[in-house]
Design an enzyme around this catalytic site. Structure first.
Site, short mmCIF file in Angstrom:
data_model
loop_
_atom_site.label_atom_id
_atom_site.label_comp_id
_atom_site.label_asym_id
_atom_site.label_seq_id
_atom_site.Cartn_x
_atom_site.Cartn_y
_atom_site.Cartn_z
CE LYS A 115 -4.08 -0.72 1.55
NZ LYS A 115 -5.29 -0.77 3.03
CE LYS A 197 -5.14 -6.65 -3.02
NZ LYS A 197 -5.53 -6.74 -1.09
CE LYS A 200 -12.94 -1.99 0.34
NZ LYS A 200 -13.06 -2.25 1.03
P1 TYM Z 1 -11.44 -5.09 2.86
O1 TYM Z 1 -11.87 -3.92 3.34
O2 TYM Z 1 -10.32 -4.85 1.64
O3 TYM Z 1 -12.19 -6.54 2.19
C1 TYM Z 1 -13.28 -6.85 2.08
C2 TYM Z 1 -12.66 -8.24 2.31
O4 TYM Z 1 -12.80 -8.36 0.40
C3 TYM Z 1 -11.78 -9.28 0.33
N1 TYM Z 1 -11.16 -9.20 -0.94
C4 TYM Z 1 -10.59 -9.97 -2.10
N2 TYM Z 1 -11.36 -11.32 -1.99
C5 TYM Z 1 -10.93 -11.93 -3.45
N3 TYM Z 1 -10.46 -11.25 -4.21
C6 TYM Z 1 -9.84 -9.93 -4.12
N4 TYM Z 1 -9.13 -9.34 -5.47
C7 TYM Z 1 -10.41 -9.17 -2.84
N5 TYM Z 1 -10.15 -8.16 -2.14
C8 TYM Z 1 -10.81 -7.96 -1.26
C9 TYM Z 1 -10.90 -9.21 1.28
O5 TYM Z 1 -9.49 -10.65 1.69
C10 TYM Z 1 -11.62 -8.31 2.48
O6 TYM Z 1 -12.54 -10.79 3.54
N6 TYM Z 1 -8.71 -5.34 6.85
C11 TYM Z 1 -10.02 -6.24 6.47
C12 TYM Z 1 -11.14 -5.59 7.06
C13 TYM Z 1 -11.08 -5.75 7.92
C14 TYM Z 1 -11.40 -7.60 9.03
C15 TYM Z 1 -11.28 -7.54 10.31
C16 TYM Z 1 -11.86 -8.54 8.46
C17 TYM Z 1 -11.01 -5.76 9.70
N7 TYM Z 1 -11.22 -6.33 10.45
C18 TYM Z 1 -11.29 -8.65 11.36
C19 TYM Z 1 -11.81 -10.27 9.24
C20 TYM Z 1 -12.26 -9.77 10.40
C21 TYM Z 1 -9.76 -5.27 4.96
O7 TYM Z 1 -9.74 -4.08 5.06
O8 TYM Z 1 -10.67 -5.65 3.85
#
Ligand code: TYM
Length: 329
Positions: A115, A197, A200
């Site tokens: 990032k 990947k 967003k």
């Molecule tokens: P975030 O908001 O970036 O993404 C949300 C979820 O989407 C999945 N994801 C993907 N899956 C498949 N292919 C992709 N290209 C892709 N991009 C994103 C992510 O793996 C995620 O599951 N840190 C986390 C949020 C979080 C969280 C937690 C998750 C905060 N606390 C506790 C689980 C448990 C995040 O930024 O996800």
């Protein structure tokens, strides 16, 4: 209390939530609601680790609630809540910063490095510490299972390490959680560059399809998606990463099996395949947006209020237990 396992996951209310997050994370949550006690958070304190416009952030928090509901998360079965409304999350993050997490752990986190790139010095401390807040989210609810996309696997590993370290020092305080990662669809790639990947935070919106995208625009994005050399529709992640990615999206959003799709498209070209995929995506978005548009602001408010109340109850009692164990209470 039943003896169902506990499941926790969350999404940041930042950028436009896209089909990758839906496929990798939310689609598996929906199915798991029946079997587990589920807690789903909108992790706004994670979102502010990078700059956010306050007005937009407020809007995106509500949007995420609607996305959860439209995807099929049922607030009568699962807890849906906004992370910042339960202060135990940041309190526990501080305790874990001091008692469990180490600089060496965070220095290993690949997502932070990806990032910030060369701008490490100007990144917020929060962005560096982000995985510890995520560990707090997970550990507060005595979580057994954490369904996420592949990019979050390392963060869940860290939560496990922190839990074990604290358990060693203070007694069995935490359940050691486990990541649940889909076999297919855990890493959806960008439409124009299948080496990256789908994300967003990507400034080029043609790389991804948002759940709330205009449907004609989404179809155009599919038609413009890059393909590999050759002409055959085969599933080969190494040699044909672009087609493998499009096949995965097709299978996931169209409820189809990849081997079956490969058979059906034998002898057909990329053009035909993409045209059909564009229709599959359009139908999926249409159905999704129909449900999304029926959800009122009032419903969102109610879900968040009730979710915060239920989450707070669990989180507060766990935090008290931890405070006692470490000697501040
Ligand atoms: P975030 O908001 O970036 O993404 C949300 C979820 O989407 C999945 N994801 C993907 N899956 C498949 N292919 C992709 N290209 C892709 N991009 C994103 C992510 O793996 C995620 O599951 N840190 C986390 C949020 C979080 C969280 C937690 C998750 C905060 N606390 C506790 C689980 C448990 C995040 O930024 O996800």
């Amino acid at each position: 209390m039943d003896n169902k396992k506990i499941l926790f996951s969350g999404v940041q209310p930042s950028g436009s939530f896209n089909i990758a997050g839906y496929i990798g994370a939310i689609s598996q949550w929906v199915k798991m609601q029946e079997k587990y006690r589920c807690v789903f958070s909108i992790v706004d304190y994670h979102a502010i680790t990078v700059k956010q416009d306050p007005q937009t952030l407020r809007q995106q928090i509500k949007e995420m609630v609607k996305i959860y509901l439209a995807a099929g998360i049922d607030p009568n079965k699962s807890i849906i809540f906004q992370q910042s409304s339960v202060s135990a999350h940041t309190e526990l993050a501080w305790i874990l910063n001091c008692c469990g997490a180490r600089m060496a752990d965070l220095n290993k986190m690949t997502q932070f490095k990806d990032k910030v790139g060369a701008n490490q010095e100007s990144a917020s401390v929060g962005l560096f510490d982000y995985p510890v807040l995520m560990a707090a989210d997970i550990l507060l609810y005595s979580t057994d299972l954490v369904p996420v996309g592949e990019d979050q696997k390392q963060h869940v590993e860290l939560a496990r390490d922190i839990a074990k370290r604290i358990n060693n020092q203070f007694g069995d305080l935490f359940v050691v959680p486990q990541a649940v990662i889909k076999e297919e669809g855990a890493r959806i790639m960008s439409l124009l560059n299948p080496d990256n990947k789908m994300s967003k935070s990507d400034p080029n919106q043609n790389n991804s399809i948002a759940l709330l995208d205009n449907i004609d625009l989404a179809k155009k994005k599919i038609m413009k998606a890059v393909t590999d050399s050759g002409t055959e529709i085969v599933y080969d992640k190494e040699e044909k990463p672009a087609i493998a990615n499009l096949l995965t999206i097709y299978a996931q959003l169209g409820n189809r099996e990849i081997p079956r799709l490969v058979k059906d498209y034998k002898g057909k070209g990329y053009g035909d395949f993409k045209k059909d995929l564009a229709e599959v995506v359009a139908k999926f978005l249409n159905d999704f947006q129909d449900k999304y548009n029926k959800i009122s602001e009032k419903e969102v408010e109610n879900v968040l209020r009730e979710g915060a109340r239920r989450a707070e109850k669990i989180a507060k009692s766990k935090l008290d237990e931890i405070k006692k164990a470490i000697g501040v209470k």
